[in-house]
Design a protein around this motif. Structure first.
Motif, PDB file in Angstrom:
ATOM      1  N   LEU A 133       7.413  -6.650 -22.787  1.00 41.79           N
ATOM      2  CA  LEU A 133       8.807  -4.908 -22.713  1.00 41.79           C
ATOM      3  C   LEU A 133       9.705  -5.302 -22.031  1.00 41.79           C
ATOM      4  O   LEU A 133      10.278  -5.634 -21.389  1.00 41.79           O
ATOM      5  CB  LEU A 133       7.192  -4.703 -21.145  1.00 41.79           C
ATOM      6  N   LYS A 134      10.699  -5.877 -23.445  1.00 41.40           N
ATOM      7  CA  LYS A 134      11.726  -5.949 -23.358  1.00 41.40           C
ATOM      8  C   LYS A 134      12.629  -5.474 -25.200  1.00 41.40           C
ATOM      9  O   LYS A 134      11.831  -5.090 -26.196  1.00 41.40           O
ATOM     10  CB  LYS A 134      12.633  -7.358 -23.664  1.00 41.40           C
ATOM     11  N   THR A 135      13.834  -5.492 -24.874  1.00 36.52           N
ATOM     12  CA  THR A 135      14.170  -5.410 -26.601  1.00 36.52           C
ATOM     13  C   THR A 135      14.435  -6.294 -27.564  1.00 36.52           C
ATOM     14  O   THR A 135      14.421  -7.527 -26.852  1.00 36.52           O
ATOM     15  CB  THR A 135      15.843  -5.145 -25.968  1.00 36.52           C
TER      16      THR A 135
ATOM     17  N   ALA B  67      25.320  -9.662 -31.844  1.00 33.53           N
ATOM     18  CA  ALA B  67      26.521  -9.777 -32.412  1.00 33.53           C
ATOM     19  C   ALA B  67      26.060 -11.785 -33.010  1.00 33.53           C
ATOM     20  O   ALA B  67      26.313 -11.313 -34.529  1.00 33.53           O
ATOM     21  CB  ALA B  67      27.685  -9.824 -32.152  1.00 33.53           C
ATOM     22  N   SER B  68      25.507 -12.846 -32.310  1.00 27.97           N
ATOM     23  CA  SER B  68      26.021 -13.704 -32.295  1.00 27.97           C
ATOM     24  C   SER B  68      24.659 -14.109 -33.152  1.00 27.97           C
ATOM     25  O   SER B  68      24.381 -15.473 -32.851  1.00 27.97           O
ATOM     26  CB  SER B  68      26.311 -14.667 -31.251  1.00 27.97           C
TER      27      SER B  68
ATOM     28  N   LYS C 154      19.459 -10.076 -27.295  1.00 28.08           N
ATOM     29  CA  LYS C 154      19.964  -9.085 -26.222  1.00 28.08           C
ATOM     30  C   LYS C 154      19.599  -9.486 -24.458  1.00 28.08           C
ATOM     31  O   LYS C 154      20.411  -9.291 -24.318  1.00 28.08           O
ATOM     32  CB  LYS C 154      20.470  -7.626 -26.826  1.00 28.08           C
ATOM     33  N   ASP C 155      18.462  -9.619 -25.444  1.00 30.05           N
ATOM     34  CA  ASP C 155      17.604  -9.830 -23.221  1.00 30.05           C
ATOM     35  C   ASP C 155      16.941 -11.308 -23.166  1.00 30.05           C
ATOM     36  O   ASP C 155      16.059 -11.761 -23.600  1.00 30.05           O
ATOM     37  CB  ASP C 155      16.465  -8.697 -23.078  1.00 30.05           C
ATOM     38  N   LYS C 156      17.843 -12.122 -22.865  1.00 33.69           N
ATOM     39  CA  LYS C 156      17.777 -13.493 -22.700  1.00 33.69           C
ATOM     40  C   LYS C 156      17.103 -14.049 -21.120  1.00 33.69           C
ATOM     41  O   LYS C 156      16.823 -15.369 -20.983  1.00 33.69           O
ATOM     42  CB  LYS C 156      19.100 -14.805 -23.109  1.00 33.69           C
TER      43      LYS C 156
ATOM     44  N   CYS D 242      27.255 -18.490 -20.245  1.00 33.06           N
ATOM     45  CA  CYS D 242      26.204 -17.983 -20.225  1.00 33.06           C
ATOM     46  C   CYS D 242      26.022 -16.491 -21.087  1.00 33.06           C
ATOM     47  O   CYS D 242      24.356 -16.375 -21.610  1.00 33.06           O
ATOM     48  CB  CYS D 242      25.591 -18.403 -19.578  1.00 33.06           C
ATOM     49  N   GLY D 243      26.856 -15.342 -20.641  1.00 36.66           N
ATOM     50  CA  GLY D 243      26.908 -14.078 -21.083  1.00 36.66           C
ATOM     51  C   GLY D 243      25.716 -12.992 -19.663  1.00 36.66           C
ATOM     52  O   GLY D 243      24.564 -13.213 -20.835  1.00 36.66           O
TER      53      GLY D 243
END
Lengths: 531, 117
Positions: A117-119, A124-125, A129-131, A409-410
Motif C-alpha cells: 500500500l505505497k507508491t 531521480a537517483s 520514492k517512499d523509503k 537521508c531525504g
C-alpha cells in the motif's frame, strides 16, 4: 511470506518480524476464503470509510489500551477486515494515495498487504520514492520514557555496512555512562559481541546474539565485547547496561581562528524534549563566546520534535529574516487541503518559534538569538527529518546554509502512528514545505561537489565521516573542511556518501573517511538487516 | 442535550473544587531524597497510571536533582508534532505530591521522601 524486512537490529524489530511471521501463518493463505467483509466484495477503486473496518481484528485484544486508557475497541473480525482498513485508510490519508495499485485485499496476509500500500515510484537517483513505510508492534510503539532515558551503554553505534555481518564502531558516547566508564570512545570498533565476530557472523543465532548484546532491552544486562580502540589496542570489555541519560546537545565550543574570529561548534544529536533547554544553554554560551560563525553538527541527528527544530532555526537566524515567515507548512494529499485528516484540526503553518514551547524549559520564555546570516551544517546519512527541516527552513528565509558532509537521508515526510488490531502502521501522510513552498528533497540534501547521484544541492563540500577524531576537534575531517571553507570557499576532493543507504561492503574500513548507519530512530532500526 | 448539561455540571464542580483547593495549598517544588526501591516503584507506577498504564522507563535518579520529570514517547518518528508530559514534584502541606501539569492531576506519594528544591 513476502516480508521485505526479515530481520532487524534490535529486539523491537525482531519482535516485529515475529509478529509479521505469525500473521502470515495465520492469515488464511492466498486468495479466497475470506469472510466477514462488512462492505461486501472488493470493487477496484471503490473505498468505504476506514472506520467501517477499524478494530475488526482477526485476533482481538482485550483489556485496557495503554495508548488511550480506554478498553481496546477490538471486536472479532478477519484478516480481510484488517486489510480493508489499511486499504481505505491509505486511500484517504497516504500522501501519494493515487500511486497505490489497488489490489484485492482478500489475496494477502496483512503485513504483506500493507507493504504493497505505497507508491512504487523511484526518485531521480533511483531510490524508492517512499523509503519510510513500516510497522511496529503497538505495545512496543506506545511505550514512554523519561526524556533522554533509555536502556543501553551510552554508546552510539554506527554500522559501517548498514547491515550485519559488518563493522560496527562508536560514533559518540554519553557522559557518565557504562561506555565511558569502560573507556569506549569515538572510533572504537566492536570486534566480538558475546563471542560472535561481527564481520563473520553467518547464522541467525549469531545475528541474534550480536543484536541482543549491542541493544540490551533493559538495564542490568551484562554482555562481553572485544573492542579495538583507535590506537589499535585490542581489549575485552564486560559492560552492564543501565538506564542512560542522553545528552542531546554536546561539545559546545568556540574555535579561535587565525583572524581572531571565534567559530562556534555544537553537536546536536536528537530533537528530544531535553534538547530545548540544552539548545538555549548552548546558544547563550555561544553568545558569551562572541562567535561570528556557527557550525552545527547534525550528522547523527535523526530528528524528533519539530517544534524544537523551529526554535533552533530561530535561535540561529534571529528575528530579522524569520519574523512573520513560515518555518514549515505541512501539506497532506489533495483530498485534505485545509484539514489534517488524522486529527481533524485545521491546517496552519508552523512559524519560527520565538519563545519556548514547554518541552524542557518553561513555556513562553523569549529565546536567545545568534542573528547569523549563515550557518555551517555537518551532515551524513543519519541527518534526517526535523534536522533536515532546520536546513530547509533556513534556506526558505534566505539564511545561507553551507553543508559539509554526506547526503542527508531525504525525509521531508511525516506520519501519524496508527494502531489497528495490535500493529501500529506508519504510512507517509504529509510533507513539510519551507517558506518558499519547497519540500521535495526525497533524495536528501547534497553538497555542491557531491558525486552523482546527488540530492537537492546545497553549497558546501562532500566530506565523509571521520571516526579518528573526536567530535568538535578542529582536525576532524568535516569540521576541518567547514573551517577551511570559511576561510576560502573551496573543497577537498569529494568523499561523502551518496545516496544514503549504499554503504561499503568490505571490512577494513579507513575510519578517517567512511559513513554508516546509526540505528537510533524507529525507521532507521527497521532498515538494518542481516546480509 | 441532557448529557451535555450533566457533563457541564460535573465539570463545573470539578473546576470549583480545584480552585478551592488551590487557594489553600502551598506547593513548593521538591526533590526526592534517599530514593529506595519502593519509592522508585511508586514513582513508576504513578506515572504509568496517570498516562493510561503505558510502560514507562524512568531513571533511578529521577527527581533527585530537579523537581521536573519530563515524559516523552520512547520512540520518535523524526518529524513529531506532539508535546511531552510534565510531572512536577511538590511539597504540599508536608506531603510529597506529584502533579501532572497537563491534566492538573495530583497524586500523593506515600513511599517517597522529598525536600524543597
Amino acid at each position: 511470506m513476502g516480508r521485505r524486512t526479515p530481520l532487524t537490529t534490535n529486539r523491537l524489530i525482531s519482535l516485529l518480524a515475529l509478529v509479521g511471521l505469525a500473521a502470515c501463518g495465520g492469515g488464511g493463505g492466498g486468495g479466497g476464503g475470506f469472510t466477514g467483509d462488512p462492505g461486501g466484495g472488493w470493487t477496484p477503486g471503490v473505498f468505504l470509510d476506514a472506520s467501517t473496518f477499524a478494530a475488526r481484528c482477526a485476533a482481538p485484544r482485550s483489556g485496557i489500551n495503554p495508548a488511550t486508557g480506554s478498553p481496546f475497541p477490538d471486536v472479532q473480525g478477519t484478516t480481510l477486515d484488517e486489510n480493508n482498513f489499511l486499504r481505505s485508510y491509505s486511500d484517504n490519508t497516504y500522501l501519494w494515495y493515487d500511486e497505490i495499485t489497488d489490489r484485492d485485499p482478500g489475496l494477502f496476509a496483512t503485513p504483506e498487504y500493507f507493504d504493497l500500500l505505497k507508491t512504487e515510484a523511484t526518485t531521480a537517483s533511483g531510490q524508492p520514492k517512499d523509503k519510510f513505510h513500516f510497522t511496529f508492534p503497538s505495545d512496543e510503539w506506545f511505550q514512554l520514557s523519561q526524556s533522554g532515558i533509555s536502556a543501553g551503554y551510552g554508546a552510539e553505534w554506527v554500522f559501517l555496512s548498514g547491515v550485519l555481518p559488518g563493522e560496527v564502531v562508536v560514533a559518540f558516547t554519553e557522559p557518565n555512562s557504562p561506555a565511558t566508564a569502560n573507556g569506549l570512545a569515538r572510533g572504537a570498533e566492536v570486534l566480538f559481541a558475546d563471542g560472535v565476530e561481527l564481520i563473520n557472523l553467518n547464522t541467525q543465532a549469531a545475528f541474534d546474539t550480536v543484536i541482543a548484546a549491542l541493544f540490551p532491552s533493559q538495564a542490568d544486562e551484562t554482555h562481553d565485547f572485544t573492542v579495538r580502540d583507535l590506537g589499535g589496542t585490542q581489549r575485552n570489555v564486560s559492560m552492564t547496561s543501565a538506564n542512560v541519560t542522553s545528552t542531546p546537545v554536546q561539545n559546545v565550543v568556540g574555535i579561535p581562528t587565525p583572524t581572531g574570529a571565534v567559530v562556534g561548534y555544537v553537536h546536536f544529536n536528537a530533537h528530544i524534549a531535553t534538547a530545548e533547554s540544552g539548545l538555549i544553554t548552548a546558544v547563550n554560551d555561544l553568545l558569551a563566546m562572541g562567535i561570528s560563525d556557527l557550525v552545527v553538527d547534525l550528522r547523527y541527528n535523526g530528528g524528533g520534535f519539530l517544534d524544537i527544530a523551529s526554535e533552533f532555526a530561530y535561535m540561529i537566524a534571529g528575528a530579522g529574516p524569520t519574523a512573520g515567515q513560515i518555518f514549515e507548512n505541512l501539506v497532506f494529499n489533495d483530498k485534505h487541503p485545509t484539514t489534517n485528516p488524522v486529527t481533524g484540526v485545521a491546517l496552519s503553518p508552523t512559524p519560527f518559534h520565538t519563545t519556548t514551547q514547554n518541552f524542557s524549559a518553561p513555556p513562553g520564555q523569549p529565546l536567545p538569538t545568534l542573528d547569523l546570516p549563515r550557518v555551517f551544517v555537518l551532515t551524513g546519512p543519519n541527518t534526517c527529518s526535523a534536522s533536515e527541516s532546520i536546513m530547509n527552513s533556513l534556506e526558505g528565509v534566505d539564511v545561507e546554509v553551507i553543508q559539509i558532509g554526506s547526503t542527508t537521508c531525504g525525509k521531508p515526510y511525516g506520519f501519524f502512528a496508527t494502531d489497528n488490531c495490535g500493529t501500529t502502521y506508519f504510512t507517509i501522510q504529509f510533507k513539510g514545505e519551507n517558506n518558499k513552498g519547497f519540500g521535495d528533497y526525497t533524495d536528501g540534501f547534497s553538497a555542491t561537489n557531491q558525486t552523482d547521484p546527488k540530492g537537492t544541492v546545497v553549497p558546501g563540500c562532500s566530506v565523509a565521516d571521520d571516526f579518528t577524531h573526536a567530535l568538535g576537534d578542529p582536525a576532524e575531517r568535516r569540521l576541518a573542511a567547514a573551517l577551511a571553507y570559511r576561510e576560502n570557499p573551496t573543497c577537498p576532493a569529494p568523499s561523502g556518501l551518496a545516496p544514503p543507504g549504499v554503504f561499503k561492503t568490505s571490512a577494513g574500513s579507513d575510519l578517517s573517511a567512511v559513513d554508516g548507519y546509526a540505528p537510533k530512530s524507529a525507521w532507521h532500526q527497521n532498515r538494518i538487516i542481516r546480509r | 442535550m441532557r448529557s451535555v448539561s450533566i457533563m457541564t455540571v460535573v465539570g463545573a464542580v470539578v473546576f470549583l473544587s480545584a480552585c478551592k483547593t488551590d487557594d489553600v495549598r502551598q506547593d513548593v517544588p521538591a526533590q526526592i531524597i534517599d530514593p529506595t526501591p519502593e519509592s522508585r516503584a511508586e514513582l513508576l507506577h504513578v506515572v504509568s497510571s496517570t498516562l493510561g498504564g503505558r510502560a514507562v522507563t524512568i531513571a533511578d535518579d529521577a527527581l533527585t536533582e530537579d523537581s521536573l520529570l519530563i515524559i516523552e514517547p520512547k520512540h520518535l518518528t523524526g518529524r513529531d508534532l506532539g508535546k511531552p508530559d510534565h510531572f512536577r514534584l511538590v511539597l504540599s502541606d508536608s506531603r510529597c505530591v506529584l502533579v501532572h501539569e497537563e491534566s492538573n492531576a495530583r497524586i500523593g506519594l506515600t513511599e517517597t521522601s522529598c525536600a524543597a528544591e
